[in-house]
Design a protein around this motif. Structure first.
Motif, mmCIF file in Angstrom:
data_model
loop_
_atom_site.group_PDB
_atom_site.id
_atom_site.type_symbol
_atom_site.label_atom_id
_atom_site.label_comp_id
_atom_site.label_asym_id
_atom_site.label_seq_id
_atom_site.Cartn_x
_atom_site.Cartn_y
_atom_site.Cartn_z
ATOM 1 N N LYS A 278 84.163 56.754 51.039
ATOM 2 C CA LYS A 278 84.186 55.508 50.280
ATOM 3 C C LYS A 278 83.387 54.415 50.980
ATOM 4 C CE LYS A 278 87.401 52.203 48.142
ATOM 5 N NZ LYS A 278 88.822 51.850 47.937
ATOM 6 N N GLY A 279 83.634 54.236 52.285
ATOM 7 C CA GLY A 279 82.918 53.203 53.038
ATOM 8 C C GLY A 279 81.435 53.503 53.132
ATOM 9 N N CYS A 280 81.093 54.771 53.340
ATOM 10 C CA CYS A 280 79.694 55.182 53.417
ATOM 11 C C CYS A 280 78.972 54.801 52.133
ATOM 12 C CB CYS A 280 79.624 56.687 53.658
ATOM 13 S SG CYS A 280 77.969 57.393 53.525
ATOM 14 N N LEU A 281 79.569 55.136 51.007
ATOM 15 C CA LEU A 281 78.951 54.855 49.716
ATOM 16 C C LEU A 281 78.823 53.353 49.490
ATOM 17 C CD1 LEU A 281 77.845 55.926 47.045
ATOM 18 C CD2 LEU A 281 80.190 55.916 46.167
ATOM 19 N N GLN A 282 79.837 52.591 49.907
ATOM 20 C CA GLN A 282 79.824 51.136 49.705
ATOM 21 C C GLN A 282 78.604 50.504 50.377
ATOM 22 O OE1 GLN A 282 83.308 49.157 51.272
ATOM 23 N NE2 GLN A 282 82.270 47.171 51.323
ATOM 24 N N PHE A 283 78.347 50.882 51.622
ATOM 25 C CA PHE A 283 77.243 50.253 52.357
ATOM 26 C C PHE A 283 75.882 50.760 51.891
ATOM 27 C CE2 PHE A 283 80.627 48.796 55.084
ATOM 28 C CZ PHE A 283 80.167 47.552 55.505
ATOM 29 N N TYR A 284 75.792 52.052 51.575
ATOM 30 C CA TYR A 284 74.525 52.556 51.042
ATOM 31 C C TYR A 284 74.216 51.917 49.687
ATOM 32 C CZ TYR A 284 73.280 56.132 54.488
ATOM 33 O OH TYR A 284 72.868 56.782 55.622
ATOM 34 N N ASN A 285 75.254 51.742 48.872
ATOM 35 C CA ASN A 285 75.053 51.077 47.582
ATOM 36 C C ASN A 285 74.498 49.670 47.783
ATOM 37 O OD1 ASN A 285 75.705 53.036 45.719
ATOM 38 N ND2 ASN A 285 77.867 52.504 45.625
ATOM 39 N N ALA A 286 75.076 48.951 48.752
ATOM 40 C CA ALA A 286 74.608 47.589 49.031
ATOM 41 C C ALA A 286 73.150 47.604 49.481
ATOM 42 C CB ALA A 286 75.499 46.940 50.093
ATOM 43 N N ALA A 287 72.796 48.589 50.333
ATOM 44 C CA ALA A 287 71.416 48.687 50.823
ATOM 45 C C ALA A 287 70.452 49.007 49.685
ATOM 46 C CB ALA A 287 71.330 49.765 51.900
ATOM 47 N N LEU A 288 70.851 49.931 48.809
ATOM 48 C CA LEU A 288 69.956 50.351 47.734
ATOM 49 C C LEU A 288 69.880 49.329 46.609
ATOM 50 C CD1 LEU A 288 70.850 54.144 47.724
ATOM 51 C CD2 LEU A 288 68.658 53.120 48.383
ATOM 52 N N GLU A 289 70.893 48.483 46.491
ATOM 53 C CA GLU A 289 70.788 47.380 45.538
ATOM 54 C C GLU A 289 69.713 46.391 46.005
ATOM 55 O OE1 GLU A 289 72.191 46.843 42.598
ATOM 56 O OE2 GLU A 289 73.141 48.818 42.726
ATOM 57 N N LEU A 290 69.620 46.212 47.317
ATOM 58 C CA LEU A 290 68.614 45.300 47.863
ATOM 59 C C LEU A 290 67.219 45.920 47.811
ATOM 60 C CD1 LEU A 290 70.572 44.002 50.985
ATOM 61 C CD2 LEU A 290 69.829 42.601 49.056
ATOM 62 N N GLU A 291 67.126 47.207 48.131
ATOM 63 C CA GLU A 291 65.820 47.876 48.181
ATOM 64 C C GLU A 291 65.916 49.224 47.466
ATOM 65 O OE1 GLU A 291 63.995 48.019 52.023
ATOM 66 O OE2 GLU A 291 64.645 45.987 52.559
ATOM 67 N N PRO A 292 65.897 49.212 46.138
ATOM 68 C CA PRO A 292 66.126 50.444 45.373
ATOM 69 C C PRO A 292 65.029 51.487 45.517
ATOM 70 C CG PRO A 292 65.534 48.616 43.915
ATOM 71 C CD PRO A 292 65.754 48.033 45.270
ATOM 72 N N HIS A 293 63.848 51.101 46.028
ATOM 73 C CA HIS A 293 62.736 52.055 46.144
ATOM 74 C C HIS A 293 62.433 52.407 47.603
ATOM 75 C CE1 HIS A 293 62.181 51.381 41.908
ATOM 76 N NE2 HIS A 293 62.003 50.082 42.110
ATOM 77 N N ASN A 294 63.364 52.121 48.507
ATOM 78 C CA ASN A 294 63.142 52.381 49.927
ATOM 79 C C ASN A 294 63.425 53.858 50.214
ATOM 80 O OD1 ASN A 294 63.588 52.624 52.797
ATOM 81 N ND2 ASN A 294 63.741 50.398 52.883
ATOM 82 N N ILE A 295 62.368 54.647 50.364
ATOM 83 C CA ILE A 295 62.523 56.097 50.543
ATOM 84 C C ILE A 295 63.279 56.448 51.832
ATOM 85 C CG2 ILE A 295 61.297 58.296 50.828
ATOM 86 C CD1 ILE A 295 61.287 57.243 47.992
ATOM 87 N N PRO A 296 63.010 55.793 52.984
ATOM 88 C CA PRO A 296 63.797 56.124 54.189
ATOM 89 C C PRO A 296 65.304 55.901 53.994
ATOM 90 C CG PRO A 296 61.813 54.953 54.814
ATOM 91 C CD PRO A 296 61.877 54.892 53.313
ATOM 92 N N ILE A 297 65.685 54.829 53.284
ATOM 93 C CA ILE A 297 67.116 54.609 53.040
ATOM 94 C C ILE A 297 67.675 55.704 52.146
ATOM 95 C CG2 ILE A 297 68.810 53.075 51.950
ATOM 96 C CD1 ILE A 297 67.234 50.710 52.984
ATOM 97 N N TRP A 298 66.943 56.044 51.094
ATOM 98 C CA TRP A 298 67.383 57.147 50.234
ATOM 99 C C TRP A 298 67.519 58.445 51.044
ATOM 100 C CZ3 TRP A 298 69.588 57.532 45.697
ATOM 101 C CH2 TRP A 298 69.438 56.521 44.741
ATOM 102 N N THR A 299 66.549 58.687 51.915
ATOM 103 C CA THR A 299 66.576 59.921 52.718
ATOM 104 C C THR A 299 67.803 59.958 53.620
ATOM 105 O OG1 THR A 299 64.156 60.055 52.672
ATOM 106 C CG2 THR A 299 65.293 61.296 54.398
ATOM 107 N N ASN A 300 68.105 58.829 54.279
ATOM 108 C CA ASN A 300 69.292 58.782 55.137
ATOM 109 C C ASN A 300 70.571 58.927 54.324
ATOM 110 O OD1 ASN A 300 68.168 58.573 57.718
ATOM 111 N ND2 ASN A 300 67.824 56.381 57.492
ATOM 112 N N PHE A 301 70.589 58.348 53.130
ATOM 113 C CA PHE A 301 71.748 58.486 52.250
ATOM 114 C C PHE A 301 71.970 59.960 51.891
ATOM 115 C CE2 PHE A 301 73.260 58.197 47.653
ATOM 116 C CZ PHE A 301 74.591 58.031 47.994
#
Length: 830
Positions: A278-301
């Motif tokens: 739950k916590g993992c998803l919460q923070f990744y969601n926040a990151a991807l809301e800010l930068e929805p096209h950031n491939i490194p963030i998507w990759t880490n997610f």
């Protein structure tokens, strides 16, 4: 000065009018300072019409071009400046430009010329030598700089980098400490010092230095943030013991910048390692809301999800995965693996698994769980995009397909199942129609084909009819294919994509076949049989591949085998790379994307595979790979020059004489070049050997019907005896390759197969005069740690006797194949 005045001034500049020239130059600098580089450059160009010998103005134009990333123009202007004056300032700019262009030899020449007149140039000269691997000369330059100024922190720092490259961590730590004393604000020195201390197991000391550095620089948040991000990147890729330290730094970093997407993603990664879904998803969601096209963030997610265990469906994760499936550059196989795991823990799928064991003779479409599942967008997307590799699911989907075929012919298919039919058609195309087909289905399918081809003109062909036909055969086999292609333009995206895959793409491949350039004929009898197999079944079929981090050849070797750090490695700036046996081009495109400034030549003996490769190349826009038709044995007579690196994975063991093929490729390898080879393991393929024996005994032909029949028997053997016997031929159903037609044929029906043991590899290396550099794995660093647990006295992992002992204890260790790097004995830098 307004625009008209500037134009008037530009048109009236006289070389003798010094004041006008000075005013114009100031105006150009003012324009550049306001970001109007194009206008500034035009103004300087007009001045140069009057004073063409002014070297400073040519240098200024080169700087304007550099700021606009116009490297070619910058080089041209700089050449004009240097032609007029060999100024240190110009030489330094030329050095930086050559570095930007990846031209190490030119860079070295510029720094060497400028070094006697500038400490900065001398430092850059040393740095260039360090990157090139000339450690002794680089050390001499740094030591000379330190004699002039013992507190030159950059020279101290680079001495630390040099010690690190030579694996002298203790000395590296000392230099980094001295650099930080000389320049307390040097973030990069602090980063490296902290990471070195972590590597040495001095976690408390590392964290203290980092936090002291941050507290000392309270008002310089950008540098602190860089430090935190660098350390968190390190922490995020190690095991749990460092997570507490990572979170301590993270809390500091988030205070500096609470809306930093990278920091939020890092927090998500840490929580993922703690199994806090739950916590993992919460923070990744926040990151991807800010930068929805950031491939490194998507990759880490995606990496975080891959490490988790799911006990039940998580709708938020399902929604994110639906988005991920449509993002180019992410790993489709990894996304598929996670999606399928998540789907399998849903209540609907668990109910259907019970159905498959107890009531498989009742209609699956009538099952409430199936009806609920068909309304879930996640299920539809998985079915459409993810190759499903489960015997149970194959049974479920084959049954659903048969029932939908019957219903559509009766015009009784419920609307709720239309999306499922389209998605299932995509799935069946992914697996190349490997599911078993009964004689009753064949009869129904012929009736459906006739109905489609005779559909009245002026009436749109029902998409449900088309989708069900596409669940069994490619739509291009229909006489009305052109009509379907036209009508699909106004259809829903999933159906239009189906038409694209089944008709448009296949037509494109047929059109591309004549464009395949031929180097050699295929003369060898075994090669001709192999060619015929891949003409019928191009291998492997692929949609996308993950974005690659670019490396030089040396960086790639060092990242895999740190023992080569500091050793001479062949590392040309523009390497020629040969991919021998490239198939449908996926690996060739991977190589072309992954190596800096590479020129890739890819060769295969199947024109059908190469046409597929050309289509994918056009889709992805690769300019640095050229595909050829030819036989490995004949390449030395038809390819000019040598290659700096050769990739040959999964190819030699399908030749009549693998060693002859290997020798042919070695004749094309640069004396200091490297080679990546993949060969089958005898121990790892015992179940495949058993399956091939069964197929030969039963006389199953390598036709679609024969492959389907063999798979049915092998599934039954697997179910009857379980998965504990490595010699059980049914064990092949645990291989991913078992679940598509072309890969299954390659796996157990191949016309030619050789297998090797590690002792045989060792003898072959000796016979060919090769140095074994190391094995590579998908989970490379994890496997290296596993090796060190058993053989701590061989940290380099180059002892083949040890690997043989390890494989005998774990026969599945090289389940895919032996993948390794090698080079000629005595090879070094060119």
């Amino acid at each position: 000065m307004n625009r008209n005045q500037r134009r008037q001034q530009q048109g009236n500049i006289n070389k003798n009018d010094i004041n006008t020239i000075k005013t114009a130059v100031q105006q150009a600098l003012h324009l550049a300072g306001n970001g109007k580089l194009h206008q500034a450059d035009k103004l300087i160009a007009s001045i140069l019409d009057a004073v063409p010998e002014n070297a400073d103005l040519w240098h200024l134009r080169s700087q304007f071009a550099l700021q606009q990333k116009q490297l070619k123009e910058a080089a041209q202007h700089l050449e004009q400046a240097l032609r007029r004056e060999r100024n240190v300032k110009y030489l330094e700019t030329a050095g930086h430009l050559a570095k930007e262009q990846g031209d190490t030899e030119a860079e070295l020449a510029y720094w060497q010329e400028a070094a006697p007149f500038s400490d900065n140039a001398e430092l850059e000269y040393g740095n260039c030598l360090l990157r090139k691997g000339d450690f002794p000369q680089a050390r001499g330059l740094y030591e000379r700089l330190l004699l002039k100024n013992p507190n030159n922190w950059q020279a101290l720092y680079n001495c630390g980098v040099l010690a690190l490259r030579e694996e002298n961590n203790i000395q590296a730590i000392e230099f980094m400490k001295r650099a930080l004393v000389a320049e307390p604000t040097a973030t990069i020195a602090c980063q490296n010092l902290v990471m070195l201390l972590l590597h040495q197991g001095e976690g408390e000391a590392a964290q203290k230095i980092a936090l002291d550095f941050i507290n000392r620089r309270e008002n310089q948040t950008a540098a602190n943030l860089d430090l935190c991000l660098g350390l968190l990147d390190y922490y995020g890729n190690v095991e749990n013991p460092h997570l507490d330290a990572a979170e301590a730094l993270l809390s500091v970093a988030l205070k500096i910048d609470s809306k930093n997407a990278s920091l939020l993603a890092c927090k998500g990664r840490i929580l993922g390692k703690r199994e806090d879904v739950k916590g993992c998803l919460q923070f990744y969601n926040a990151a991807l809301e800010l930068e929805p096209h950031n491939i490194p963030i998507w990759t880490n997610f995606i990496n975080s999800l891959d490490e988790m265990e799911f006990l039940a469906s998580v709708p938020d994760i399902e929604n994110r995965l639906i988005i991920a499936m449509s993002i180019p550059g992410l790993d489709p196989e990894q996304i598929g693996r996670i999606s399928f795991r998540l789907l399998n823990v849903s209540a609907e799928v668990r109910a259907l698994e019970v159905w498959s064991k107890t009531a498989a003779d009742t209609p699956i479409l009538a099952h409430p769980a199936m009806q609920r599942l068909c309304l879930k967008p996640f299920f539809i997307q998985v079915l459409q995009n993810v190759l499903i590799t489960s015997p149970v699911w194959e049974l479920l989907l084959a049954q659903a397909r048969q029932e939908m075929l019957q219903l559509v012919l009766e015009d009784a298919l419920p609307d709720a199942f239309y999306s499922v039919a389209v998605a299932l058609a995509h799935q069946c195309a992914l697996n190349e129609y490997v599911y078993a087909v009964s004689s009753a289905e064949e009869g129904l399918l012929d009736g459906l084909k006739q109905r489609l081809e005779q559909w009245p003109a002026g009436q749109a062909i029902p998409a449900a009819y088309t989708a069900l036909y596409a669940c069994y055969r490619h739509l291009i086999t229909l006489g009305c294919a052109e009509r379907l292609e036209t009508e699909a333009q106004q259809s829903m995206p999933a159906y239009a994509a189906l038409i694209e895959d089944h008709i448009t793409a296949i037509k494109a491949e047929h059109a591309l076949r004549p464009q395949v350039q031929s180097l050699t004929g295929i003369i060898d009898a075994v090669s001709q049989k192999v060619q015929a197999q891949y003409e019928e079944n191009p291998y492997p079929r692929w949609r996308d591949s993950p974005v690659q981090t670019k490396h030089s050849l040396a960086q790639r070797v060092i990242s895999l085998f740190p023992v080569f750090t500091g050793m001479p490695l062949h590392n040309p700036q523009k390497p020629r790379i040969l991919v021998a046996g490239c198939g449908t081009g996926r690996h060739a495109c991977y190589v072309a994307e992954g190596f800096h400034h590479s020129d890739v030549t890819a060769v295969d003996l199947s024109r059908a595979s190469l046409a597929y490769a050309l289509r994918k190349q056009k889709e992805r826009g690769y300019k640095n790979v050229t595909f050829y038709h030819g036989d490995i044995l004949s390449l030395p007579q038809h390819l000019k020059g040598t290659f700096d690196h050769i990739e040959c994975s999964g190819v030699l063991h399908h030749m009549a004489d693998p060693i002859a093929g290997w020798k042919a490729l070695l004749s094309l390898l640069h004396p200091n070049g490297t080679m990546n080879v993949g060969l089958y393991s005898e121990l790892a393929r015992s179940s495949i050997v058993a399956a091939r024996k069964l197929i030969a005994e039963r006389g199953y032909p390598s036709t679609p019907q024969g492959i389907r029949a063999a798979r049915k028997e092998l599934f039954a053997l697997y179910s009857a005896s379980g998965n504990n016997d490595p010699n059980n031929p049914g064990m092949v159903s645990s291989f991913i390759d078992f679940f598509t037609m072309s890969m299954c044929r390659d796996l157990i029906f191949h016309v030619q197969e050789h297998r090797f043991t590690i002792p045989q590899l060792k003898d072959t290396f000796q016979m060919l005069g090769l140095e074994f550099m190391g094995f590579i794995f998908n989970n490379h660093h994890q496997m290296h740690r596993y090796y060190l647990e058993h053989f701590p006295h061989d940290p380099n992992g180059q002892n083949l006797d040890n690997w043989h002992e390890l494989e005998e204890k774990n026969p599945g260790l090289f389940r895919s194949m032996y993948q390794f790097y090698c080079r000629r004995i005595g090879a070094g830098a060119s």
